[in-house]
Write a protein that holds these residues in place. Structure first.
Motif, short mmCIF file in Angstrom:
data_model
loop_
_atom_site.label_atom_id
_atom_site.label_comp_id
_atom_site.label_asym_id
_atom_site.label_seq_id
_atom_site.Cartn_x
_atom_site.Cartn_y
_atom_site.Cartn_z
N LEU A 195 0.86 -1.18 0.00
CA LEU A 195 0.00 0.00 0.00
C LEU A 195 0.89 1.22 0.00
N ASP A 254 1.21 5.13 0.05
CA ASP A 254 0.44 6.29 0.51
C ASP A 254 1.32 7.52 0.35
N LEU A 290 -5.23 5.48 6.00
CA LEU A 290 -4.67 4.39 5.20
C LEU A 290 -3.67 3.56 6.00
N ARG A 291 -2.91 4.24 6.86
CA ARG A 291 -1.99 3.49 7.73
C ARG A 291 -2.77 2.54 8.63
N ALA A 297 -4.07 -0.45 6.60
CA ALA A 297 -3.03 -1.43 6.28
C ALA A 297 -2.67 -2.29 7.48
N SER A 298 -2.81 -1.75 8.68
CA SER A 298 -2.46 -2.52 9.87
C SER A 298 -3.33 -3.76 10.02
N ASP A 332 2.56 -4.61 3.02
CA ASP A 332 3.51 -3.63 3.53
C ASP A 332 2.97 -2.23 3.26
N TYR A 333 3.05 -1.37 4.25
CA TYR A 333 2.58 0.01 4.10
C TYR A 333 3.79 0.92 3.99
N LEU A 366 -2.86 0.42 -4.10
CA LEU A 366 -2.71 -0.89 -3.47
C LEU A 366 -2.24 -1.87 -4.54
#
Length: 509
Positions: free
Chosen positions: A442, A444, A451-452, A455-456, A463-464, A479
């Motif tokens: 992802l 950003d 968004l963080r 992704a968690s 992977d962010y 994404l």
């Protein structure tokens, strides 16, 4: 079958060619147990080293190698052999840089309008080149072994039993079990036949020959590619010849290839009385074009030539198979790990089958204008005129290089379904490098907290990365699937609901 208690592998793969080896490497990225069974006792073949054994790598292929950290090694190996390649490949000796061909009709780099590909960014994967099969297989074998893939040579598949839970394979008198089976065992695939896949298409029009010979009078043959009233041949020094004889494929694998036979065909096709004094190596091939109607039956998958065969014109078969492996590997791994959406495995055939069908038609179209008939020769003239224009060269480059590849994933953003641009972040890191682990990504570009947080929820699969790229192409967030395909993209303020839906679609709940 004998009663034994073999180890159970996550995946058994039939075929240790480039497709089977690359698929094995993809599966090992997810720490799966993989066994590769190869019928040949010795994978070495002199034919793989010859100039007509060279394969051009398309952009999707070089992107895949770039994203898995293989590209630099492959480029270095190719450079070691560049002297031999240049001396043998007539198209690499031209003053005007060729960019590819369609049925031998070349288009050139200086005619291609890259501005028509606004979704692309400069990347090491853009450097097209050719590599011999032995070198490529050696690199992929070494990578597979270093990753813990078990490879057994001299083990051709003899029988298969598929249950709801696993697949039992008999090979060379031994029994192996895997949760899944990958058929990467070539155009005459035993896995395909034993598993009952339908394999449909068109029959051949010609027998193709790739030979290495000694000639008493080499000056009688024209260098490079030559169309004649009876066929076509390509001649490169010191004695490498490829030719096609429109005999309906009658000679392919029906009789031993002798010097006398090759000389008769060469004289007929070249319209000369050239004399062959020695036949060192020879192989035949045809333009038979067949494709499995589906690439999956239960726990068995097909990839590469096992799933689709066509003439080697344009060299797209290897690239097509490697694309199959890149598409299948992460999906099968997700299913085995237990976090694949219900229909994820079915998207393999759904996405790759249309790509294969398109390549088969591309091959058939080339055969149509190669026929030694007045109508085909007239069509060649028209294609030559079109391919010399900027629009024409750009179109053919898109198709031959694979730049136009786009999966139908739905969504309105023009990047969805395409290969991700190789964005370079301010610290120099590229998207290609960020995909090395085989996880989703992802990106950003505005470092938005929502968004963080999103992704968690998939931290073990996605992977962010929040950073500013040197050129964002107007995009704010993307994404990416593990194969580098864009699954979701946004230009402005990201829609959290759409992003979450895309994450669930490709990475499960």
């Amino acid at each position: 079958m004998q009663n034994q208690s073999p180890d159970i592998y996550d995946v058994v793969i039939a075929g240790a060619g480039p497709v089977g080896l690359f698929l094995a490497c993809e599966l090992r990225l997810a720490d799966l147990s993989v066994l590769v069974l190869e019928q040949a006792q010795d994978p070495y073949s002199a034919l793989k080293q010859l100039p007509f054994g060279l394969r051009g790598l398309s952009i999707p292929t070089t992107e895949a190698f770039h994203r898995r950290g293989l590209l630099d090694e492959i480029v270095a190996a190719q450079r070691e052999r560049s002297g031999a390649i240049k001396s043998a490949a007539h198209w690499m000796q031209q003053t005007r840089r060729p960019a590819g061909h369609f049925a031998g009709i070349q288009f050139y780099q200086d005619n291609i309008d890259v501005a028509k590909w606004p979704w692309r960014l400069p990347t090491p994967a853009d450097a097209g080149f050719a590599i011999d099969m032995e070198t490529l297989e050696s690199i992929l074998t070494a990578r597979a072994c270093s990753m813990g893939v078990e490879i057994r040579h001299g083990f051709g598949v003899d029988a298969i039993i598929v249950s709801d839970e696993d697949v039992t394979v008999q090979a060379a008198g031994e029994i192996f079990r895997g949760r899944w089976l990958g058929g990467c065992d070539g155009g005459r695939s035993t896995v395909r036949k034993l598993s009952g896949f339908d394999f449909v298409g068109t029959d051949p029009e010609f027998t193709g020959y790739s030979v290495d010979v000694e000639l008493a009078d080499p000056d009688k043959l024209g260098p490079g590619r030559n169309d004649t009233p009876t066929g076509m041949y390509t001649y490169t020094q010191p004695g490498t010849i490829a030719m096609v004889d429109f005999d309906g494929g009658a000679f392919h694998r029906t009789e031993p290839i002798t010097r006398e036979h090759v000389q008769r065909v060469l004289r007929r096709v070249s319209c000369t009385d050239v004399t062959i004094t020695a036949l060192r190596l020879a192989a035949t091939w045809t333009d038979r074009a067949h494709q499995a109607t589906t690439y999956r039956k239960g726990r068995v998958f097909l990839a590469g030539d096992a799933a689709h065969i066509h003439s080697p014109l344009g060299g797209q078969g290897l690239n097509l198979g490697l694309g199959d492996a890149m598409n299948l590997g992460w999906k099968l791994a997700a299913a085995i790990r237990g976090h694949a959406p219900a229909d994820l495995l079915d998207t393999y055939s759904r996405e790759r089958h249309p790509v294969g069908a398109q390549v088969l038609d591309w091959s058939r179209a080339q055969v149509a204008i190669m026929r030694p008939t007045p109508s085909s020769r007239a069509l060649q003239v028209i294609i030559r005129d079109l391919i010399e224009t900027s629009d024409g060269a750009t179109y053919f480059a898109e198709r031959v290089r694979g730049v136009s590849l786009r999966y139908d994933l739905g969504g309105s953003h023009p990047l969805v379904g395409r290969s991700a641009p190789d964005f370079q972040l301010l610290d120099g890191t590229t998207v290609g490098a960020l995909l090395r682990a085989g996880k989703g990504l992802l990106l950003d570009f505005d470092a938005r907290a929502p968004l963080r947080a999103l992704a968690s929820g998939w931290a073990d699969r996605i992977d962010y990365v929040a950073d500013e790229p040197r050129d964002r192409l107007g995009v704010s967030a993307l994404l990416l699937r593990p194969d580098g395909c864009v699954g979701w993209a946004s230009d402005g303020v990201p829609d959290q609901g759409e992003a979450a839906q895309a994450a669930s679609r490709w990475f499960g709940g």
